[in-house]
Scaffold this motif. Structure first.
Motif, PDB file in Angstrom:
ATOM      1  N   MET A   1       0.846  -1.191   0.000  1.00  0.00           N
ATOM      2  CA  MET A   1       0.000   0.000   0.000  1.00  0.00           C
ATOM      3  C   MET A   1       0.886   1.247   0.000  1.00  0.00           C
ATOM      4  O   MET A   1       1.925   1.286   0.650  1.00  0.00           O
ATOM      5  CB  MET A   1      -0.911  -0.001   1.216  1.00  0.00           C
ATOM      6  N   LYS A   2       0.420   2.251  -0.712  1.00  0.00           N
ATOM      7  CA  LYS A   2       1.188   3.482  -0.848  1.00  0.00           C
ATOM      8  C   LYS A   2       1.046   4.367   0.377  1.00  0.00           C
ATOM      9  O   LYS A   2       0.012   4.379   1.045  1.00  0.00           O
ATOM     10  CB  LYS A   2       0.706   4.260  -2.076  1.00  0.00           C
ATOM     11  N   LYS A   3       2.091   5.119   0.656  1.00  0.00           N
ATOM     12  CA  LYS A   3       2.067   6.130   1.702  1.00  0.00           C
ATOM     13  C   LYS A   3       1.649   7.452   1.063  1.00  0.00           C
ATOM     14  O   LYS A   3       1.865   7.681  -0.126  1.00  0.00           O
ATOM     15  CB  LYS A   3       3.448   6.283   2.340  1.00  0.00           C
ATOM     16  N   TYR A   4       1.055   8.302   1.861  1.00  0.00           N
ATOM     17  CA  TYR A   4       0.607   9.617   1.390  1.00  0.00           C
ATOM     18  C   TYR A   4       1.175  10.693   2.298  1.00  0.00           C
ATOM     19  O   TYR A   4       1.328  10.488   3.506  1.00  0.00           O
ATOM     20  CB  TYR A   4      -0.922   9.698   1.393  1.00  0.00           C
ATOM     21  N   VAL A   5       1.484  11.857   1.711  1.00  0.00           N
ATOM     22  CA  VAL A   5       2.059  12.960   2.468  1.00  0.00           C
ATOM     23  C   VAL A   5       1.116  14.157   2.425  1.00  0.00           C
ATOM     24  O   VAL A   5       0.524  14.469   1.386  1.00  0.00           O
ATOM     25  CB  VAL A   5       3.471  13.332   1.944  1.00  0.00           C
ATOM     26  N   CYS A   6       0.984  14.818   3.565  1.00  0.00           N
ATOM     27  CA  CYS A   6       0.177  16.035   3.651  1.00  0.00           C
ATOM     28  C   CYS A   6       0.942  17.163   2.960  1.00  0.00           C
ATOM     29  O   CYS A   6       2.085  17.456   3.316  1.00  0.00           O
ATOM     30  CB  CYS A   6      -0.093  16.393   5.107  1.00  0.00           C
ATOM     31  N   ASP A   7       0.307  17.794   1.971  1.00  0.00           N
ATOM     32  CA  ASP A   7       0.942  18.876   1.228  1.00  0.00           C
ATOM     33  C   ASP A   7       1.113  20.132   2.081  1.00  0.00           C
ATOM     34  O   ASP A   7       1.893  21.010   1.728  1.00  0.00           O
ATOM     35  CB  ASP A   7       0.123  19.221  -0.019  1.00  0.00           C
ATOM     36  N   VAL A   8       0.394  20.209   3.187  1.00  0.00           N
ATOM     37  CA  VAL A   8       0.453  21.398   4.042  1.00  0.00           C
ATOM     38  C   VAL A   8       1.597  21.316   5.051  1.00  0.00           C
ATOM     39  O   VAL A   8       2.418  22.223   5.148  1.00  0.00           O
ATOM     40  CB  VAL A   8      -0.902  21.614   4.764  1.00  0.00           C
ATOM     41  N   CYS A   9       1.685  20.180   5.778  1.00  0.00           N
ATOM     42  CA  CYS A   9       2.650  20.113   6.881  1.00  0.00           C
ATOM     43  C   CYS A   9       3.710  19.028   6.741  1.00  0.00           C
ATOM     44  O   CYS A   9       4.659  18.981   7.510  1.00  0.00           O
ATOM     45  CB  CYS A   9       1.925  19.953   8.212  1.00  0.00           C
ATOM     46  N   GLY A  10       3.527  18.103   5.783  1.00  0.00           N
ATOM     47  CA  GLY A  10       4.520  17.053   5.591  1.00  0.00           C
ATOM     48  C   GLY A  10       4.257  15.768   6.359  1.00  0.00           C
ATOM     49  O   GLY A  10       5.051  14.836   6.290  1.00  0.00           O
ATOM     50  N   TYR A  11       3.139  15.708   7.098  1.00  0.00           N
ATOM     51  CA  TYR A  11       2.792  14.464   7.806  1.00  0.00           C
ATOM     52  C   TYR A  11       2.660  13.327   6.797  1.00  0.00           C
ATOM     53  O   TYR A  11       2.090  13.502   5.720  1.00  0.00           O
ATOM     54  CB  TYR A  11       1.469  14.646   8.563  1.00  0.00           C
ATOM     55  N   ILE A  12       3.197  12.166   7.130  1.00  0.00           N
ATOM     56  CA  ILE A  12       3.116  11.009   6.245  1.00  0.00           C
ATOM     57  C   ILE A  12       2.136   9.994   6.824  1.00  0.00           C
ATOM     58  O   ILE A  12       2.297   9.545   7.957  1.00  0.00           O
ATOM     59  CB  ILE A  12       4.503  10.368   6.034  1.00  0.00           C
ATOM     60  N   TYR A  13       1.107   9.677   6.024  1.00  0.00           N
ATOM     61  CA  TYR A  13       0.172   8.619   6.401  1.00  0.00           C
ATOM     62  C   TYR A  13       0.728   7.302   5.893  1.00  0.00           C
ATOM     63  O   TYR A  13       0.901   7.116   4.688  1.00  0.00           O
ATOM     64  CB  TYR A  13      -1.231   8.846   5.827  1.00  0.00           C
ATOM     65  N   ASP A  14       1.007   6.407   6.825  1.00  0.00           N
ATOM     66  CA  ASP A  14       1.518   5.068   6.496  1.00  0.00           C
ATOM     67  C   ASP A  14       0.407   4.069   6.789  1.00  0.00           C
ATOM     68  O   ASP A  14       0.011   3.898   7.948  1.00  0.00           O
ATOM     69  CB  ASP A  14       2.753   4.778   7.349  1.00  0.00           C
ATOM     70  N   PRO A  15      -0.113   3.402   5.752  1.00  0.00           N
ATOM     71  CA  PRO A  15      -1.206   2.444   5.978  1.00  0.00           C
ATOM     72  C   PRO A  15      -0.857   1.326   6.949  1.00  0.00           C
ATOM     73  O   PRO A  15      -1.733   0.798   7.615  1.00  0.00           O
ATOM     74  CB  PRO A  15      -1.493   1.868   4.592  1.00  0.00           C
ATOM     75  N   ALA A  16       0.418   0.971   7.047  1.00  0.00           N
ATOM     76  CA  ALA A  16       0.826  -0.076   7.980  1.00  0.00           C
ATOM     77  C   ALA A  16       0.586   0.355   9.427  1.00  0.00           C
ATOM     78  O   ALA A  16       0.340  -0.481  10.297  1.00  0.00           O
ATOM     79  CB  ALA A  16       2.297  -0.427   7.767  1.00  0.00           C
ATOM     80  N   GLU A  17       0.639   1.655   9.681  1.00  0.00           N
ATOM     81  CA  GLU A  17       0.417   2.181  11.031  1.00  0.00           C
ATOM     82  C   GLU A  17      -0.999   2.698  11.230  1.00  0.00           C
ATOM     83  O   GLU A  17      -1.512   2.694  12.341  1.00  0.00           O
ATOM     84  CB  GLU A  17       1.408   3.316  11.306  1.00  0.00           C
ATOM     85  N   GLY A  18      -1.627   3.187  10.161  1.00  0.00           N
ATOM     86  CA  GLY A  18      -2.950   3.785  10.287  1.00  0.00           C
ATOM     87  C   GLY A  18      -2.878   5.072  11.091  1.00  0.00           C
ATOM     88  O   GLY A  18      -1.832   5.704  11.202  1.00  0.00           O
ATOM     89  N   ASP A  19      -3.995   5.448  11.677  1.00  0.00           N
ATOM     90  CA  ASP A  19      -4.093   6.622  12.557  1.00  0.00           C
ATOM     91  C   ASP A  19      -5.045   6.247  13.686  1.00  0.00           C
ATOM     92  O   ASP A  19      -6.164   6.739  13.759  1.00  0.00           O
ATOM     93  CB  ASP A  19      -4.593   7.834  11.768  1.00  0.00           C
ATOM     94  N   PRO A  20      -4.593   5.307  14.554  1.00  0.00           N
ATOM     95  CA  PRO A  20      -5.504   4.763  15.576  1.00  0.00           C
ATOM     96  C   PRO A  20      -6.081   5.814  16.523  1.00  0.00           C
ATOM     97  O   PRO A  20      -7.194   5.648  17.017  1.00  0.00           O
ATOM     98  CB  PRO A  20      -4.645   3.746  16.324  1.00  0.00           C
ATOM     99  N   ASP A  21      -5.358   6.906  16.759  1.00  0.00           N
ATOM    100  CA  ASP A  21      -5.879   7.957  17.640  1.00  0.00           C
ATOM    101  C   ASP A  21      -7.112   8.636  17.052  1.00  0.00           C
ATOM    102  O   ASP A  21      -7.870   9.274  17.773  1.00  0.00           O
ATOM    103  CB  ASP A  21      -4.806   9.013  17.925  1.00  0.00           C
TER     104      ASP A  21
END
Length: 54
Positions: free
Chosen positions: A1-21
């Motif tokens: 699965m591909k990772k995605y980066v926020c164009d505003v702040c640079g946060y990287i969404y990694d599907p392996a980690e998700g965003d459980p919070d």
């Protein structure tokens, strides 16, 4: 699965980690995240993310 980066702040969404919070389980593809999800770092909408190129 591909990772995605926020164009505003640079946060990287990694599907392996998700965003459980914020209710996104590990293993969730970016495309499967609800449309109302926002960047956990800056609050940018999902539309402000781009595919992270290797």
């Amino acid at each position: 699965m591909k990772k995605y980066v926020c164009d505003v702040c640079g946060y990287i969404y990694d599907p392996a980690e998700g965003d459980p919070d914020n209710g996104v389980d590990a293993g969730t593809a970016f495309e499967d995240i609800p449309d109302d999800w926002v960047c956990p770092m800056c609050g940018a909408p999902k539309d402000d993310f781009s595919v992270l190129e290797d």
